[in-house]
Design an enzyme around this catalytic site. Structure first.
Site, PDB file in Angstrom:
ATOM      1  N   SER A  66      -9.348   8.084   8.918  1.00  0.00           N
ATOM      2  CA  SER A  66      -8.828   8.215   7.567  1.00  0.00           C
ATOM      3  C   SER A  66      -9.608   9.293   6.809  1.00  0.00           C
ATOM      4  O   SER A  66      -9.613  10.458   7.214  1.00  0.00           O
ATOM      5  CB  SER A  66      -8.863   6.857   6.868  1.00  0.00           C
ATOM      6  OG  SER A  66      -8.039   6.856   5.719  1.00  0.00           O
ATOM      7  N   ASP A 214       1.666   3.021  10.895  1.00  0.00           N
ATOM      8  CA  ASP A 214       0.722   3.297   9.804  1.00  0.00           C
ATOM      9  C   ASP A 214       1.454   3.197   8.468  1.00  0.00           C
ATOM     10  O   ASP A 214       2.367   3.991   8.187  1.00  0.00           O
ATOM     11  CB  ASP A 214       0.119   4.691   9.974  1.00  0.00           C
ATOM     12  CG  ASP A 214      -1.096   4.926   9.087  1.00  0.00           C
ATOM     13  OD1 ASP A 214      -1.106   4.410   7.952  1.00  0.00           O
ATOM     14  OD2 ASP A 214      -2.014   5.641   9.523  1.00  0.00           O
ATOM     15  N   HIS A 242      -2.757   1.423  10.041  1.00  0.00           N
ATOM     16  CA  HIS A 242      -3.679   2.432   9.533  1.00  0.00           C
ATOM     17  C   HIS A 242      -5.113   2.156   9.954  1.00  0.00           C
ATOM     18  O   HIS A 242      -5.894   3.089  10.132  1.00  0.00           O
ATOM     19  CB  HIS A 242      -3.601   2.495   8.004  1.00  0.00           C
ATOM     20  CG  HIS A 242      -4.453   3.588   7.421  1.00  0.00           C
ATOM     21  ND1 HIS A 242      -4.154   4.922   7.589  1.00  0.00           N
ATOM     22  CD2 HIS A 242      -5.611   3.550   6.695  1.00  0.00           C
ATOM     23  CE1 HIS A 242      -5.079   5.655   6.988  1.00  0.00           C
ATOM     24  NE2 HIS A 242      -5.980   4.850   6.452  1.00  0.00           N
TER      25      HIS A 242
END
Length: 268
Positions: A66, A214, A242
């Protein structure tokens, strides 16, 4: 401490030295007043380079998830000699500003042409509900965070709630200011020319790992990232959301991908 011991042990067992650290505003690192001392992705990348310097490491295989993957992109573009390989997990091109897409989605407006997609309705609805969730006690804070991890996991693969709760409890125990980590979101929204630098400048062999489910950064984000980095390989994991580390079976699979990617560099 977001990287699970299972993954670290798998990498160490395959001959890697692993450095994981608390970013500023997390864990045992300093917390700052973002209003008076704002920072950006470039500053977090500088922190990462400083950690490498502290360990006497000139260049490393950089793995990020991320926001961490965006930090890895920044290093690969601006300090390429320090990045032997890059593994970017559940990320988006560092120059993509998601704000306009989010605003349109919240307002019920269609996406603009050529725009990367906003989070799913499921995630946006969760944010709305989470804003009014009770947080008067530590237990309520933890319950709310675990629910967010559940949503980020997606609805296809199993969710290990016990593991998510243990992780969240360790985070609260490790830091004196758990809310300081919200500054990362503010830092992630700061865009300058350094973030708009073309990813075509990346020379490090790059692996992009993305989940088919995601909810925060739909798969088009991973596709765009891989498409902008020369020679990058995209690995889409079916059912992954995610955040992969609370879904049984995904951690060893990701460890294997990292090992294969970095070994490929070493034997090429």
């Amino acid at each position: 401490m977001g990287w699970p011991d299972e993954l670290v042990e798998a990498l160490v067992d395959n001959g890697r030295q692993v450095i994981r650290f608390d970013h500023r505003d997390t864990g045992l690192s300093d917390a700052v007043d973002f209003t008076t001392h704002p920072y950006a992705l470039a500053d977090m990348a500088a922190d990462t380079a400083a950690v490498l310097d502290g360990h006497g490491v000139t260049a490393a295989d950089i793995v990020g998830i991320s926001l961490g993957a965006a930090i890895g992109q920044w290093l690969a573009v601006h300090q390429g000699a320090r990045v032997r390989t890059l593994t970017a997990i559940t990320s988006s091109p560092m120059g993509n500003n998601p704000g306009p897409a989010w605003a349109r989605a919240v307002a019920g407006q269609p996406a603009a042409a050529g725009e990367l997609p906003p989070p799913t309705a499921r995630f946006l609805n969760h944010l709305t509900a989470s804003a009014t969730a009770p947080r008067a006690t530590r237990r309520q804070h933890i319950d709310a965070d675990v629910q967010t991890w559940r949503v980020l996991n997606g609805d296809v693969l199993p969710f290990d709630e016990a593991a998510a709760r243990r992780f969240t409890e360790r985070c609260y125990a490790r830091t004196g200011n758990i809310t300081a980590a919200l500054n990362h979101d503010l830092a992630g929204r700061r865009f300058g020319d350094d973030r708009r630098a073309p990813l075509s400048a990346v020379t490090a062999p790059t692996l992009v790992v993305h989940g088919s489910e995601d909810v925060l950064l739909p798969p088009a984000h991973g596709e765009a990232l891989a498409g902008q980095i020369p020679g990058a390989r995209l690995e889409v994991l079916p059912g992954m959301g995610h955040h992969p580390f609370f879904s049984p079976g995904l951690t060893p699979r990701i460890a294997d991908l990292i090992i294969r990617h970095t070994t490929g560099r070493q034997t090429a």
